[in-house]
Design an enzyme around this catalytic site. Structure first.
Site: not given
Ligand code: ADA
Length: 577
Positions: A166, A400
């Site tokens: 992101d 993540e």
């Protein structure tokens, strides 16, 4: 890898400034002779900086960017070894000097260098050509894109460009470029480990030379001197500092240790700023100099308007001033190693850093032996560059990941073993976003770090109603792993100036209330040793229906203006030690 330095035996010049640039949209620049010079349609470009926001037609150029810089090689550098060093270049980089290929490197955030005196014209102008190939590659680290368009990926709507992380995939020469001289047999590397014995500080050093040689190494700071003989390529010694002032949070006590290498043929020297401190995970506590730490701070990005990921001193000064004002004592280099000068700033300000690899978005298809070897290489580069910074107190090896399979376990075990073999002084972690059972890697790591967005991605609009879920989630991780925990990301998007009563998502009030209440929830858990808000400042992302030009979870705007939550954190963090 030592940072470039000017001293008695080393000269230094920076090649930052205005270069020429050509966007190779056909991708055949090398065949068309660009290593010999850029075409007439080349245009001005600033270095260091990403190219994407310098020209609107380059914003979504994710391909082969060609740079050109003409530079003068001083006549008195002739017959001396000359090095060319890049702080970082995006993607796959190739470098030519006077049409000779001198360097190749892959990766976005770590330095690389080569000797070039054999191809230089001294006392004349020389041509430097750099190819930064930022083509989105599904097998790079981080994996820059998945094959083809992925509509409606789990967790995110489809994005453009389609990447597995992101933030915006900027391209370019994004950190400084140096030319420097050093002796042929130079101080190649220094490793410093520190300890405390009573009131004395110990600086334990290992110095490596380029070549096998005989001579001596003298390490000194103030009236403390350690002289060791050298016969080979390595010298080890200890400097003992009586009544040492330890490096600590907000107490950036640094000792400028001067290393001198003397051999029969030549001399070299290097000054290294050393912070004496100890770091240890002890049960549920993270000890710095034997005292428990609670990490208060942020996940950040190297990101600013127009510069993109380009390094800029003024932004670093501004960010550290804001972190000091708000009461932060730490940050994570999410999601890649930051510029060395940012880590040196943290050393000089007594700010703790969790140094993170560029491994964001790892997924099951990546857990292959060849990718693990690539990852081990990047971990080695990162530790080689950053190991002497006292501010770095822990390594984060991924952000993540999907970490569920036996292949994932082997991958994360292998990374952990590599990090520990290269640095036995710092704890290691990785940052999880899924559930404990989806994190088979943690038994090999020291600290659990979790990113959780209750009230945002989970239970949208429900702050109070999800607080217990958030606490239960923290408990699940602790019950399974029994390790101290940092919540490395929590927060909400807030559009600066957007206000709602009652608080609603995307308003400053909602972000403010969520961060404050979730911070208080963390403080209830004695195994929780840190709270890093996501994120320090708004930052550029890819286009998607969930991103309003930038990711708005910043506590500050992209221009570093405070949102309501900044004032709340200023109060909470200056009250909590
Ligand atoms: C993830 C990720 C961050 C950012 C954040 C968000 O936790 O680690 O990089 O994308 O989510 O804003 O959703």
């Amino acid at each position: 890898m030592l940072y470039p330095q000017e001293n008695l035996y080393r000269n230094l010049t920076k090649l930052d400034g205005m270069w020429r640039f050509f966007a190779d949209r056909e991708g055949n620049g090398e065949a068309k002779g660009l290593p010999g010079g850029l075409p007439k349609e080349a245009r001005d470009i600033a270095v260091p900086a990403s190219w994407n926001e310098q020209y609107s037609d380059l914003f979504h150029f994710h391909g082969k960017g060609w740079y050109e810089r003409i530079f003068f090689a001083p006549l008195d550098w002739d017959s001396r070894p000359v090095w060319l060093r890049f702080g970082a270049v995006s993607g796959v980089c190739k470098v030519w000097v006077n049409e000779t290929l001198v360097l190749e490197h892959t990766g976005n955030a770590l330095p690389f260098e080569a000797r070039i005196d054999n191809v230089l014209h001294f006392g004349q102008e020389n041509r430097l050509i750099v190819l930064a190939d930022s083509t989105l590659d599904p097998w790079s680290l981080p994996p820059a894109s998945l094959e083809g368009r992925q509509e409606g990926r789990v967790g995110f709507a489809s994005s453009y460009p389609n990447v597995t992380y992101d933030f915006f995939p900027y391209g370019g020469i994004q950190r400084s470029v140096w030319l420097y001289t050093a002796p042929a047999n130079r101080i190649e590397d220094i490793t410093v480990k520190t300890d405390v014995q009573g009131t004395a500080g110990i600086i334990r050093f290992t110095l490596k030379t380029t070549a096998i040689c005989k001579g001596k190494v003298i390490a000194s700071v103030g009236d403390q001197v350690c002289e060791v003989s050298l016969d080979g390529v390595e010298a080890r010694g200890d400097l003992r500092i009586p009544d040492a002032k330890l490096w600590d949070i907000g107490q950036p006590n640094l000792y400028a240790v001067n290393f001198v290498l003397e051999t029969d043929e030549s001399k070299d020297c290097y000054r290294l700023d050393c912070g004496i401190r100890t770091v240890k995970v002890d049960g549920n506590r993270f000890l710095l100099n034997g005292k428990p730490v609670f990490f208060k701070g942020f996940g950040k990005h190297e990101d600013y308007s127009i510069l993109g990921k380009g390094y800029n001193d003024a932004i670093v000064v501004k960010d550290f001033g804001l972190m000091r004002w708000i009461g932060a004592n730490s940050f994570r280099t999410s999601h890649y190693p930051y510029d060395e000068q940012i880590l040196s700033m943290a050393d000089r300000h007594g700010v703790l850093v969790i140094g993170e690899t560029p491994f964001v978005g790892l997924n099951e298809r990546m857990y292959r032996p060849d990718i693990l070897e690539k990852a081990k290489g990047v971990i080695a580069e990162m530790i080689a560059r950053d190991k002497n910074h006292p501010s770095i107190v822990m390594w984060s090896l991924a952000n993540e990941p999907n970490c569920e399979s036996t292949e994932a376990e082997q991958f994360f075990k292998g990374m952990a073993e590599t990090a520990r073999s290269l640095d036995d002084t710092r704890p290691i972690t990785y940052v999880a976003h899924l559930e404990p059972e989806n994190n088979v890697g943690y038994p090999y790591y020291d600290v659990v770090c979790i990113n959780k967005y209750y009230g945002w991605y989970v239970g949208a609009g429900l702050i109070d109603e999800t607080l217990d879920e958030f606490k239960a989630c923290m408990d699940r991780f602790y019950q399974k792993f029994g390790k101290p925990m940092i919540v490395t990301e929590f927060g909400a998007d807030a559009i600066a100036g957007m206000h709602c009563d009652p608080p609603q998502m995307f308003s400053e009030e909602y972000q403010n209330e969520m961060v404050a209440k979730q911070f208080e929830a963390m403080c209830e858990k004695d195994y929780c040793i840190g709270a890093h808000v996501w994120a320090f400042a708004d930052f550029k992302t890819c286009q998607s229906i969930s991103r309003i030009i930038v990711n708005r979870k910043g506590v500050f705007t992209r221009e570093r203006e405070p949102k309501m939550v900044a004032h709340t954190l200023h109060r909470l963090w200056n009250e909590k030690n």
